[in-house]
Scaffold this motif. Structure first.
Motif, PDB file in Angstrom:
ATOM      1  N   THR A 136       0.948  -1.225   0.108  1.00 35.73           N
ATOM      2  CA  THR A 136       0.132  -0.080  -0.155  1.00 35.73           C
ATOM      3  C   THR A 136       0.894   1.262  -0.109  1.00 35.73           C
ATOM      4  N   GLU A 174       2.189   1.919  -3.437  1.00 34.24           N
ATOM      5  CA  GLU A 174       1.329   2.280  -4.493  1.00 34.24           C
ATOM      6  C   GLU A 174       1.012   3.923  -4.013  1.00 34.24           C
ATOM      7  N   LEU A 175       1.078   4.168  -2.646  1.00 32.50           N
ATOM      8  CA  LEU A 175       0.705   5.648  -2.456  1.00 32.50           C
ATOM      9  C   LEU A 175       1.816   6.561  -2.959  1.00 32.50           C
ATOM     10  N   LYS A 176       3.179   6.113  -2.661  1.00 31.88           N
ATOM     11  CA  LYS A 176       4.245   6.869  -3.323  1.00 31.88           C
ATOM     12  C   LYS A 176       4.361   6.910  -4.501  1.00 31.88           C
ATOM     13  N   LYS A 177       4.053   5.863  -5.400  1.00 32.81           N
ATOM     14  CA  LYS A 177       3.947   5.803  -6.809  1.00 32.81           C
ATOM     15  C   LYS A 177       2.812   6.945  -7.408  1.00 32.81           C
ATOM     16  N   GLY A 178       1.754   6.841  -6.719  1.00 32.96           N
ATOM     17  CA  GLY A 178       0.546   7.908  -6.855  1.00 32.96           C
ATOM     18  C   GLY A 178       0.902   9.130  -6.900  1.00 32.96           C
ATOM     19  N   ILE A 179       1.578   9.551  -5.512  1.00 34.16           N
ATOM     20  CA  ILE A 179       2.110  10.863  -5.384  1.00 34.16           C
ATOM     21  C   ILE A 179       3.042  11.306  -6.398  1.00 34.16           C
ATOM     22  N   GLN A 180       4.064  10.507  -6.663  1.00 35.28           N
ATOM     23  CA  GLN A 180       5.171  10.999  -7.603  1.00 35.28           C
ATOM     24  C   GLN A 180       4.553  10.966  -8.991  1.00 35.28           C
ATOM     25  N   GLY A 181       3.504  10.261  -9.487  1.00 32.11           N
ATOM     26  CA  GLY A 181       2.834  10.435 -11.009  1.00 32.11           C
ATOM     27  C   GLY A 181       1.714  11.372 -10.781  1.00 32.11           C
ATOM     28  N   PHE A 182       1.194  11.776  -9.809  1.00 34.51           N
ATOM     29  CA  PHE A 182       0.064  12.934  -9.704  1.00 34.51           C
ATOM     30  C   PHE A 182       0.350  13.834 -10.721  1.00 34.51           C
TER      31      PHE A 182
END
Length: 237
Positions: free
Chosen positions: A197, A200-208
């Motif tokens: 989790t 995925e959260l770090k990936k979502g923040i970086q790709g926002f």
């Protein structure tokens, strides 16, 4: 023939004019200089040398091929010679009128006050050492002192000696065997899910993408108290 051998009348008249009293007597000297031994030996050697040259047989000579050797310079020598030639050409064609006239400046660096005082102190110290009289020294007896260790030092050294002795006499056979257990704890399912989790959260923040945000107007609110609130607050006072 007899007429040709006769002296001429003019020669006879000149001879007759000479006064015999004025003539000097001269003793005839017969010179017969013989060569020295050195000259004879040199002449003999010269004659033998000429004889050897005359009797020399050219058929005894060996035929030899003439070899012409032409040593060519290497690349480094050619480059060095080329550089020297260019340098000589530049020096010979250099125009000395392009040089600028510079007045020489003589700089005399004087010592500062600290250096003068330091040198003065050294000079005075050397003079005092040179004029020092050893007779003014007092005789002193040398005393040798032996510092004995304290009780604390003796006890510490005794403990170290006993410790080294016990380590040296230690018997490894008295040790109990122990089984080595290698532990490699694997993470549980909850830990894995939590880690997944977070990734995925770090990936979502970086790709926002910030362009997907909507513009919002900020509304400043300053709520004033109602009359009931004012009356209640006034009554409480």
């Amino acid at each position: 023939m007899a007429a040709e051998n006769k002296p001429s009348k003019q020669l006879l008249s000149e001879i007759n004019k000479v006064d015999p009293c004025k003539m000097k007597h001269v003793e005839p000297v017969v010179e017969n200089s013989l060569p020295s031994a050195e000259v004879i030996a040199e002449e003999k050697q010269h004659q033998e040398h000429i004889g050897n040259i005359k009797n020399f047989k050219r058929t005894s000579l060996k035929r030899a091929q003439s070899e012409e050797k032409g040593v060519l310079p290497d690349q480094q020598t050619i480059a060095q010679e080329k550089t020297e030639a260019e340098l000589r050409e530049r020096i010979s064609s250099f125009d000395s009128t392009k040089l600028k006239h510079i007045e020489p400046q003589e700089k005399t660096v004087l010592p500062n006050q600290d250096e003068i005082e330091h040198e003065k102190t050294e000079v005075e110290l050397r003079e005092r050492i040179g004029s020092f009289s050893k007779e003014s020294l007092k005789h002193t007896e040398t005393e040798e002192k032996f510092v004995l260790p304290t009780e604390e030092d003796i006890g510490k050294e005794k403990t170290e000696v006993e410790l080294r002795k016990s380590i040296g006499e230690f018997n490894k056979a008295n040790l109990n065997p122990t089984q080595v257990t290698e532990k490699n704890p694997l993470p549980s399912g909850d830990v894995i899910q939590q880690e997944k989790t977070e990734q995925e959260l770090k990936k979502g923040i970086q790709g926002f993408n910030r362009n997907s945000l909507k513009h919002t107007e900020t509304d400043f609110k300053n709520p004033l108290p109602t009359p009931d609130v004012i009356a209640a607050e006034k009554g409480s006072k």
